[in-house]
Scaffold this active site. Structure first.
Site, short mmCIF file in Angstrom:
data_model
loop_
_atom_site.label_atom_id
_atom_site.label_comp_id
_atom_site.label_asym_id
_atom_site.label_seq_id
_atom_site.Cartn_x
_atom_site.Cartn_y
_atom_site.Cartn_z
N SER A 128 65.46 22.22 49.98
CA SER A 128 64.42 22.54 49.01
C SER A 128 63.54 23.67 49.52
CB SER A 128 63.55 21.32 48.72
OG SER A 128 62.51 21.66 47.82
N LYS A 182 66.63 14.25 47.95
CA LYS A 182 66.38 15.55 47.31
C LYS A 182 66.20 15.39 45.80
CE LYS A 182 66.12 20.02 46.67
NZ LYS A 182 66.97 20.47 45.62
N HIS A 185 62.78 14.06 45.23
CA HIS A 185 61.87 15.21 45.43
C HIS A 185 61.78 16.03 44.16
CE1 HIS A 185 61.45 19.55 46.05
NE2 HIS A 185 60.66 19.29 47.06
N ASN A 186 62.93 16.33 43.56
CA ASN A 186 62.93 17.14 42.35
C ASN A 186 62.31 16.40 41.17
OD1 ASN A 186 64.33 18.88 44.02
ND2 ASN A 186 65.81 19.45 42.46
N GLU A 189 58.75 16.74 41.61
CA GLU A 189 58.47 18.15 41.26
C GLU A 189 58.33 18.31 39.75
OE1 GLU A 189 61.39 21.96 41.11
OE2 GLU A 189 61.24 20.98 43.06
#
Length: 466
Positions: A128, A182, A185-186, A189
């Site tokens: 990222s 990940k 995380h997105n 986000e």
């Protein structure tokens, strides 16, 4: 001719940036791209780093240019392209050669590929930070066999972002653990970006601020508790001028958001895990609704434009406090989901280390993550909202979040992620909820049974069962 320590296949935007980062950190790297001209141009424009780069034009030459045991990073689009490249590479590799998928893979695909690899080394790593992060230091979330991670950890930690000297790269767990982290995380986000966009809409439509004034607000917020990469770049976007027309850039960008699927995967997987992430789900839905521009125009023609001036009903300080509360809530949802997956898949995901890895390099990096890492170290099983630091923050800010959501609703300003965050907060602080009505309904039409507060056991029914 000396051989390279690592190889990278796929010289798109992220792949090219990552390859330069590897070379810049002192490692010799071989590169390959399906289009030979791309490979040639990449080395030709590498400047002082060119001597560390071996450009190859066939897969055979690419593999032959690497030291054994080999390590190859794949930077190709997620999905079938990854399977195709693995299938093309495997016959050329020795059994102990390592393939590393560093794209935005669905973690279920990574699980499948790890199982298909058997005893042959395979890693799935989440990367990222966008192009700038890939070039100068991303956040890296590793998944797969620990021994395979250890083989390349010296490279991955060297090229990663650093927070106070600590590399933002670590091993998360077996198989698809890295790609799962990940994806979450997105998802965070998505929610963080959506909440910022909602506040931008209130500043623009509810308070009548122009882009320059909005940029100044974001800049001020970036010096306080909201300091983060996303707030910082929101200021830069708000102040930007279009190079062709000289007009404010935001005024000419189409209000339809794209997505690559990781936020959607997070929302879907949360349902499978029974780990609610309503702020993330709202953000995914908001992106989907943004694409329906013609339909939204029809709605405006029928019902009239929704946004109305707030006329002093809210202050900029209240918006800041609401964003602080919303940010804590969406991170709490994300970490709760990670905890659920850790138990479900037996990964033993290191929640404090995840917070630390996200402190630099990645898109959601934020000053809050230091306190989150501390809170998760003290009690990784506790919802972040209940950790003392963040409980105090929420006590001080949830009133502003409530006021923002209420006034936005009264004035026709859509705030789906902030609204969902507030509903989650209110649900999580209410001991006696309303699901008893749901259970009564389910028993009435389907005889599903229910539990009682006044006695032990399950399978009780209402009087309609007779």
């Amino acid at each position: 001719m000396s051989k390279s320590e690592i190889g990278l296949l796929g010289l798109g935007t992220m792949g090219a940036a990552l390859a330069l980062n590897i070379a810049d950190n002192g490692f010799d790297i071989a590169v390959y791209n399906r289009t030979a001209r791309v490979t040639q141009d990449f080395k030709a424009t590498a400047g002082d780093l060119a001597p560390r780069i071996t450009a190859t034009e066939t897969l055979e030459d690419f593999v032959a240019s690497l030291k054994s045991p080999r390590a190859i990073i794949l930077m190709v689009p997620a999905g079938e392209a990854v399977d195709q490249q693995i299938a093309a590479l495997r016959p050329l590799l020795d059994d102990n050669d390592l393939i590393i998928d560093a794209g935005n893979a669905n973690f279920h695909d990574t699980n499948r590929r790890a199982e298909a690899a058997g005893d042959k080394p395979f890693l799935g790593i989440g990367v990222s930070g966008g192009e700038e992060g890939a070039r100068f230091g991303p956040s890296i979330m590793g998944g797969g066999n620990k021994a395979s991670w250890d083989r390349v950890a010296h490279i991955l930690t060297a090229i990663s972002a650093k927070h106070d000297g600590t590399p933002c790269a670590t091993w998360m767990g077996e198989q698809g653990a890295g790609h799962f982290v990940k994806a979450v995380h997105n998802g965070i986000e998505y929610a963080d970006m959506q909440m910022i966009a909602e506040v931008y809409g209130i500043l623009r439509d509810g308070m009548g601020l122009d882009n320059a004034a909005i940029a100044a607000v974001f800049d001020r917020w970036n010096t306080g508790p909201l300091a983060s990469y996303l707030i910082e770049i929101s200021a830069r976007v708000a102040e930007a001028k279009d190079t062709d027309t000289g007009r404010p850039l935001l005024d000419i960008i189409t209000d339809a958001a794209g997505q690559k699927g990781t936020g959607r995967w997070t929302a879907i997987e949360a349902q499978h895990l029974g780990a609610p992430v309503p702020a993330i789900e709202a953000a995914v839905a908001a992106r989907n609704l943004s694409a329906a521009r013609d339909l939204r125009q029809t709605g405006e023609d029928i019902f009239g434009g929704a946004p109305q001036a707030l006329n002093g009903a809210l202050t900029v300080d209240q918006l800041e406090q609401a964003l602080i509360a919303g940010k804590i809530i969406c991170y709490a949802q994300g970490f709760t989901m990670i905890s659920g997956a850790s138990e479900q898949f037996g990964w033993n995901l290191p929640l404090p280390e995840i917070a630390k890895v996200w402190r630099a390099g990645c898109i959601i990096r934020s000053v809050m993550l230091d306190d989150m890492a501390t809170a998760l170290s003290e009690d990784p099983d506790k919802n972040l909202m209940f950790a003392s630091t963040f409980a105090g923050n929420l006590k001080a800010t949830h009133g502003a979040l409530r006021a923002v959501v209420a006034q936005a609703a009264l004035h026709g300003l859509a705030v789906p992620a902030l609204s969902s965050g507030l509903a989650y907060f209110d649900t999580m602080r209410t001991h006696r909820g309303t699901a008893n009505m749901l259970q009564g309904q389910r028993d009435y039409f389907g005889r599903h049974g229910f539990e009682r507060l006044d006695r032990e056991g399950k399978g009780f029914h209402g009087p309609w069962a007779n």
